[in-house]
Design a protein around this motif. Structure first.
Motif, PDB file in Angstrom:
ATOM      1  N   ARG A  10       2.838   4.016  40.904  1.00 21.26           N
ATOM      2  CA  ARG A  10       3.017   3.403  41.712  1.00 21.26           C
ATOM      3  C   ARG A  10       2.534   2.061  41.359  1.00 21.26           C
ATOM      4  O   ARG A  10       3.439   1.004  41.622  1.00 21.26           O
TER       5      ARG A  10
ATOM      6  N   CYS B  17       5.942  -0.125  40.096  1.00 23.04           N
ATOM      7  CA  CYS B  17       7.308   0.234  41.410  1.00 23.04           C
ATOM      8  C   CYS B  17       7.836  -0.792  41.680  1.00 23.04           C
ATOM      9  O   CYS B  17       6.645  -1.332  42.423  1.00 23.04           O
ATOM     10  N   PRO B  18       8.974  -1.050  41.640  1.00 20.91           N
ATOM     11  CA  PRO B  18       9.206  -2.969  41.772  1.00 20.91           C
ATOM     12  C   PRO B  18       8.921  -2.795  43.885  1.00 20.91           C
ATOM     13  O   PRO B  18       9.145  -3.789  44.083  1.00 20.91           O
ATOM     14  N   VAL B  19       9.386  -1.136  44.119  1.00 15.89           N
ATOM     15  CA  VAL B  19       9.118  -1.666  45.326  1.00 15.89           C
ATOM     16  C   VAL B  19       8.221  -1.414  46.509  1.00 15.89           C
ATOM     17  O   VAL B  19       8.054  -0.756  47.713  1.00 15.89           O
ATOM     18  N   ASP B  20       6.689  -0.623  45.836  1.00 12.98           N
ATOM     19  CA  ASP B  20       5.744   0.211  45.820  1.00 12.98           C
ATOM     20  C   ASP B  20       6.122   1.244  47.429  1.00 12.98           C
ATOM     21  O   ASP B  20       5.687   1.227  48.384  1.00 12.98           O
ATOM     22  N   ALA B  21       7.598   2.231  46.581  1.00 14.54           N
ATOM     23  CA  ALA B  21       7.415   3.367  47.845  1.00 14.54           C
ATOM     24  C   ALA B  21       6.642   4.206  46.750  1.00 14.54           C
ATOM     25  O   ALA B  21       6.758   5.414  48.038  1.00 14.54           O
TER      26      ALA B  21
END
Lengths: 198, 71, 588
Positions: B48, B51-55
Motif C-alpha cells: 500500500r 503503490c503510486p496510485v494508492d490502489a
C-alpha cells in the motif's frame, strides 16, 4: 433534470458501489473527478442539437453553460493525474513526485496510454476553444474540428475511465458507455443531417 | 481478510515486487495486480505504501484457514 | 487448488448436493475450499522449465540492510558482485520495518567503547561475543553516515536509498529469486541455486564466495512482519556442513490481542515513520518475562504505561540483572523509533512500546531468537563460517553481537550494516585468492531435482497445512517459551514426524507454493534445532527459560550451543565456551 442526472448518477454509483472508503480528501477528489467526467460527456447535450431537449430557450445561455462547464471541468480533468498522487503529500509512503513519474511511465498499461492521449486531446480542445478567434479558420470548420476532437476525446477518455477507474464497476461502466454513445450519436446525427441538407 | 481489494490499478507491478510474502501477482490477461495468495498476507502494508496510485486497501482482520486432519 | 489455504464459505446444502457427485472435488476446488488432500495438478511445464547460470566473485544472498552493505562494500573492495533476493531491495525481511539505527558516537556519549562493551556483557550475562560488540561500536557511525548520504533517513520506504549506491556502482540485482541450496565443491563454497518466483526458471549461481544476508526467521507467526523469513540461509548452510548456533533463545515480543495478525496496526504507525538514530541505551528487554507471567497467571495480561507497574511482580521467572530491573521496558522493536522522529510524531499511547499496550498476547515473533544471537557460527571476527568462502552477516550470523537478550536499542539494524561491510571485505579478499570453482553437472542436476520435487509429486501434503501443524506444535507458550523437558520431547516427537514423513512429501502446484514448500522444510529443521538445543541447555539465562532448570548455571553453561550436521546426516551438538572462537581457535 439533465444536470441532476449528470451529477447525481455518478454520485449514486459511487455511494452504492462496493468500493473501499478512504479519507475525506481522497473521496472528495474522486467524486469531483467522476462528476467532471460525467459533465464532460454531458457537453454533447449542451449544444444547439439539444436545445429543445433541455428546455432552454436562449441559445446564448446554452453556449455560456457549455463554455463555463467546459473550462472548469477541463481544468479539473487536466489536474486529475496530479490529484491521484496529491494525497501522498499528507501521508507516509512513496513520494508524490515519484508516484507521478511511475504513473506516467507505465506504458505497459493500455489505460495509462489512453489517459495520456485523452489528456492531450483535452488540452488541444481547451486551447483551440480559448484561442478560437485567433485561429485561421472559419467558425464552421472550427466547429467541425471541435466536434471531431470531442468525439475522439470522449471515446478515449471513457475507455480510459472504464479501464483504470477506481470506481468503475458495472453500473458506472454502463452509465459512461450509454452517456457517451448517446452524446456521440446526437452529434453524428447532426453532422449527417447537415451533410444531407447541405 | 488482510489485503482486501485493489481498485484503480495501473499495472506498474511495484506491489508485486514489494510484497515480502509474494501475495500479489499481475493478472496475465488484464495486466493488473490481483490478490493471488491472500492467506499469506502478513498485513505489513508495504504494498500500500509503495503503490503510486494508492490502489490497495488492507484491513486488520485475517481469515483463519480451516483446520482439516489430512494435509 | 493453487491456494489450498484460502478460505471461503460454502453452504451446507450446496456442499451436500455436490459432495456425492463426481464433480464434487472440482467444485470444491473452484470454491476455494481446502482440498489439500486432492491430487496435485501443477500449472507448470516442469520438464521445460528454463535454466540460467550466472558467475560472480561475491554472491550476496538477501537484500535487507546486511545485503546492501555486503554488496556495496564487496564492490568497493574490487570484486564482481551479484545480489540475489527472495524479495525486493529494501523491502524484504525485517529491514523495512526497523526504524531505529544505533550509532556509537563518542562525542555524544559518556561511554567509552570499553564501557559500552562491558555494559552489554553485564546485561547479556556473558552471552555476547565481545569482538562483535566492539565492532558494532567501532563501525556503526560510519555506516549510519553512509546511509544518511544515500537518503536513508529521508523516507519511511527504503528502496530508493538502498538502490542509490547499488545503481551508482552498477551492481547486478536479481529479485524475487528463492535460493534453496548452497553449493559446495571440494570442501569450499562454490555458489548457490534456486528458482524464480515470477517466471519458470531455475537459477544456478557460480561464485567464489557467498555472503548470507538472509536474516533469521520464525514459524510465520502472526503479528510480526517476518513471514518471509524462515531461516533459509541457516538451513542451507547447515545442509552443507556449516555450524549453526543460538537456537534456544527467544525473541519475546508480544502482540495485540485484537487483530493479532495485523502487524502494521499492532505497531501503531511505526512502519510509516522515517528512520532515526539511537544513542547508547542498554536494557535487558524482550526476553520471556511476560510469557512467564502469562503462564503463571493466565491471559490476558494488561500492560500499563512504562514504569507504572513492574512487569515481573510475580514469584520466580527469568532472572534480570539488578541494575536492569525497574527500567521501563523499551520494547519497541530493537529498531524502534528514535528520539528525533519521536519528537516529530509522538507515538500513541504515551510512548508505550508498540505491541505492548492494551491487552496483549504472546508469540508474535514465535520461532525467532534475539537479533544476531542465532545463525551461522563465526570462526573469527570477519563473519566467516567454518566453510571456506561462506560468510554471513546480520541476523543470518550468530554473532551474539549484543548477547542473547535485547540490550542495545537500535543495534539490530546497525549491526546488520556493520557486519555486511565486514563480511564483504573478507569475502572480497578471499575471492581474490581463489579461482572460480567448477560446479559438477551431477550435483547441479541433483539440486535441480530437489528444487522441483514438490512440483512433481502427484500427491502429498500442502505446505500451508504442514506449516499450520508446525505452528500448532511449536508456538504454544508452554512449548516455545516456558520450557520443560518432557513437553519439549513431546513436541519433538511431532516435529520428527513432520521431518521424516511430511517434509519428503511436500507438494506444490505453482511457484508460490514451491516457495512455501521449501520454507516449510526450513522451518521444520529449525524447529528440531530449537527443541533439541533448548532441551540441552539445562539452565535459564537471558531469553531462554526452563521451568525445570530456572537458575543460571555458570558452572556448566558459560557456553554457546553449536549445531552441525554429522557425517550420517544426524543433528550434532557441541558447546563453545563464552569468550572463545570455535574449535579452540583461541579466545575472543
Amino acid at each position: 433534470m439533465v444536470f441532476s442526472m449528470l451529477v447525481g448518477l455518478p454520485m449514486l454509483f459511487w455511494a452504492l458501489g462496493d468500493f473501499p472508503r478512504r479519507t475525506v480528501l481522497k473521496e472528495v477528489i474522486s467524486i469531483v473527478t467522476l462528476i467532471a467526467l460525467s459533465l464532460m460527456i454531458g457537453q454533447f447535450f449542451l449544444t444547439r442539437n439539444s436545445r429543445k431537449m433541455l428546455n432552454i430557450n436562449s441559445m446564448g445561455l446554452v453556449i455560456d453553460l457549455h463554455k463555463i462547464i467546459g473550462y472548469i471541468f477541463t481544468g479539473v480533468l487536466l489536474l486529475h493525474p496530479f490529484f491521484i498522487v496529491f494525497p501522498r503529500y499528507f501521508e507516509s509512503g512513496v513520494e508524490p513526485e515519484e508516484a507521478f513519474i511511475t504513473l506516467l511511465t507505465t506504458f505497459s498499461s493500455t489505460g495509462v496510454i489512453l489517459g495520456i492521449m485523452a489528456w492531450l486531446l483535452m488540452l488541444t480542445i481547451g486551447l483551440t476553444s480559448i484561442f478560437r478567434n485567433r485561429l485561421p479558420m472559419k467558425f464552421s470548420s472550427w466547429r467541425l474540428l471541435h466536434g471531431i476532437l470531442s468525439i475522439v476525446f470522449i471515446i478515449v477518455a471513457s475507455w480510459h475511465a472504464i479501464e483504470l477507474g477506481r470506481h468503475t464497476d458495472i453500473a458506472m461502466s454502463i452509465f459512461i458507455i450509454l452517456l457517451s454513445v448517446s452524446g456521440v450519436l446526437l452529434l453524428l446525427k447532426r453532422y449527417f443531417l447537415n451533410l444531407k441538407l447541405g | 481478510m488482510a489485503i482486501n481489494s485493489i481498485n484503480g490499478c495501473i499495472g506498474c507491478g511495484t506491489c508485486v515486487k514489494t510484497c515480502p510474502t509474494d501475495v500479489i501477482r499481475l493478472d496475465k490477461r488484464t495486466g493488473k495486480a490481483v490478490i493471488a495468495y491472500p492467506a499469506d498476507c502478513q498485513i505489513c502494508h508495504l504494498c500500500r505504501m509503495y503503490c503510486p496510485v494508492d490502489a490497495i486497501t488492507i484491513t486488520p482482520d485475517k481469515s483463519i484457514p480451516v483446520i482439516v486432519s489430512w494435509g | 487448488m493453487r491456494n489450498s489455504q484460502e478460505n471461503s464459505s460454502i453452504s451446507r446444502r450446496h456442499f451436500l448436493g455436490l459432495a456425492g457427485g463426481a464433480a464434487g472435488m472440482a467444485a470444491l476446488v473452484s470454491m476455494g475450499v481446502s482440498t489439500s488432500w486432492a491430487k496435485n495438478n501443477p500449472e507448470i511445464d516442469i520438464d521445460n522449465i528454463d535454466h540460467q547460470e550466472s558467475e560472480t566473485d561475491v554472491l550476496v544472498i538477501g537484500s535487507g540492510m546486511a545485503g546492501l552493505f555486503a554488496a556495496v562494500k564487496a564492490h568497493d573492495a574490487g570484486s564482481n558482485v551479484l545480489l540475489v533476493s527472495k524479495g525486493r531491495l529494501g523491502s524484504s525481511g525485517q529491514t523495512p520495518f526497523a526504524k531505529g539505527i544505533f550509532a556509537y558516537d563518542e562525542t555524544t556519549t559518556n561511554f567509552s567503547i570499553d564501557d559500552f562493551v562491558n555494559a552489554i556483557s553485564s546485561s547479556a550475562l556473558g552471552t555476547n561475543n565481545k569482538a562483535y560488540t566492539r565492532q558494532l561500536a567501532e563501525h556503526s557511525l560510519a555506516r549510519v553516515n553512509e546511509l544518511r548520504a544515500w537518503g536513508f533517513f529521508d523516507s519511511p520506504l527504503y528502496f530508493n536509498s538502498f538502490n542509490k549506491p547499488i545503481e551508482e556502482r552498477n551492481i547486478t540485482v536479481k529479485e524475487r529469486i528463492v535460493i534453496t541450496h548452497l553449493i559446495k565443491e571440494n570442501g569450499r563454497i562454490a555458489g548457490a541455486a534456486g528458482f524464480s518466483l515470477g517466471e519458470e526458471k531455475i537459477h544456478i549461481f557460480n561464485a567464489k564466495s557467498v555472503i548470507l544476508c538472509t536474516g533469521a526467521g520464525g514459524f510465520k507467526p502472526n503479528g510480526f512482519p517476518i513471514c518471509d523469513l524462515t531461516h533459509d540461509g541457516t538451513i542451507m548452510a547447515y545442509n552443507i556442513g556449516a555450524k549453526v548456533t543460538g537456537k534456544e533463545w527467544n525473541d519475546g515480543h508480544p502482540g495485540q490481542s485484537k487483530n493479532a495478525a495485523a502487524c502494521f496496526d499492532g505497531w501503531h504507525g511505526m512502519f510509516e515513520r522515517k528512520p532515526g538514530t539511537t544513542n547508547v541505551e542498554i536494557h535487558h528487554d524482550l526476553g520471556v518475562d511476560l510469557n512467564y507471567k502469562a503462564y503463571m497467571m493466565g491471559s490476558p495480561i494488561k500492560m500499563g504505561r512504562p514504569g507504572e507497574e513492574k512487569v515481573n511482580d510475580i514469584e520466580g521467572g527469568p532472572y534480570v540483572p539488578e541494575e536492569f530491573r525497574n527500567r521501563k521496558p523499551h520494547g519497541a522493536e530493537p529498531d524502534s523509533a528514535d528520539s528525533k522522529s519521536r519528537n516529530r510524531r509522538p507515538p500513541k499511547e504515551g510512548g508505550a512500546p508498540p505491541g505492548m499496550t492494551g491487552t496483549i498476547v504472546g508469540g508474535s515473533s514465535a520461532g525467532m531468537a534475539i537479533h544476531k544471537s542465532e545463525g551461522l557460527v563465526p570462526i573469527n571476527d570477519k563473519c566467516e563460517s567454518n566453510i571456506p568462502g561462506l560468510y554471513a552477516a546480520g541476523d543470518a550470523l550468530g554473532s551474539y553481537m549484543v548477547g542473547a537478550i535485547y540490550t542495545q536499542i537500535g543495534s539490530s539494524l546497525a549491526g546488520s550494516a556493520v557486519q555486511g561491510a565486514v563480511a564483504a571485505e573478507a569475502a572480497s579478499e578471499y575471492s581474490k585468492s581463489t579461482a572460480l570453482p567448477v560446479n559438477s553437472k551431477t550435483k547441479i542436476n541433483l539440486i535441480r531435482e530437489e528444487i522441483l520435487a514438490p512440483l512433481k509429486r502427484e500427491a502429498g501434503y500442502s505446505p500451508a497445512w504442514v506449516t499450520q501443524t508446525l505452528q500448532g506444535v511449536m508456538i504454544p507458550n508452554f512449548v516455545l517459551y516456558i520450557k520443560k523437558e518432557n513437553m519439549m520431547k513431546a513436541a519433538l516427537a511431532y516435529i520428527e514426524e513432520l521431518r521424516d514423513h511430511h517434509m519428503p512429501m511436500l507438494r506444490a502446484a505453482d511457484l508460490h507454493e514451491l516457495r512455501l514448500a521449501h520454507e516449510t522444510s526450513n522451518m521444520i529443521i529449525s524447529a528440531e534445532m530449537k527443541l533439541k538445543a533448548s532441551i540441552m541447555r539445562t539452565e535459564s539465562r537471558c531469553s531462554h527459560y526452563r521451568l525445570d532448570y530456572p537458575e543460571i548455571d555458570d558452572e556448566n553453561w558459560q557456553a554457546w550451543i553449536n549445531i552441525l550436521k554429522g557425517e550420517d546426516g544426524s543433528m550434532k551438538f557441541e558447546k563453545q565456551s563464552f569468550g572463545s572462537w570455535p574449535d579452540n581457535q583461541g579466545s575472543i
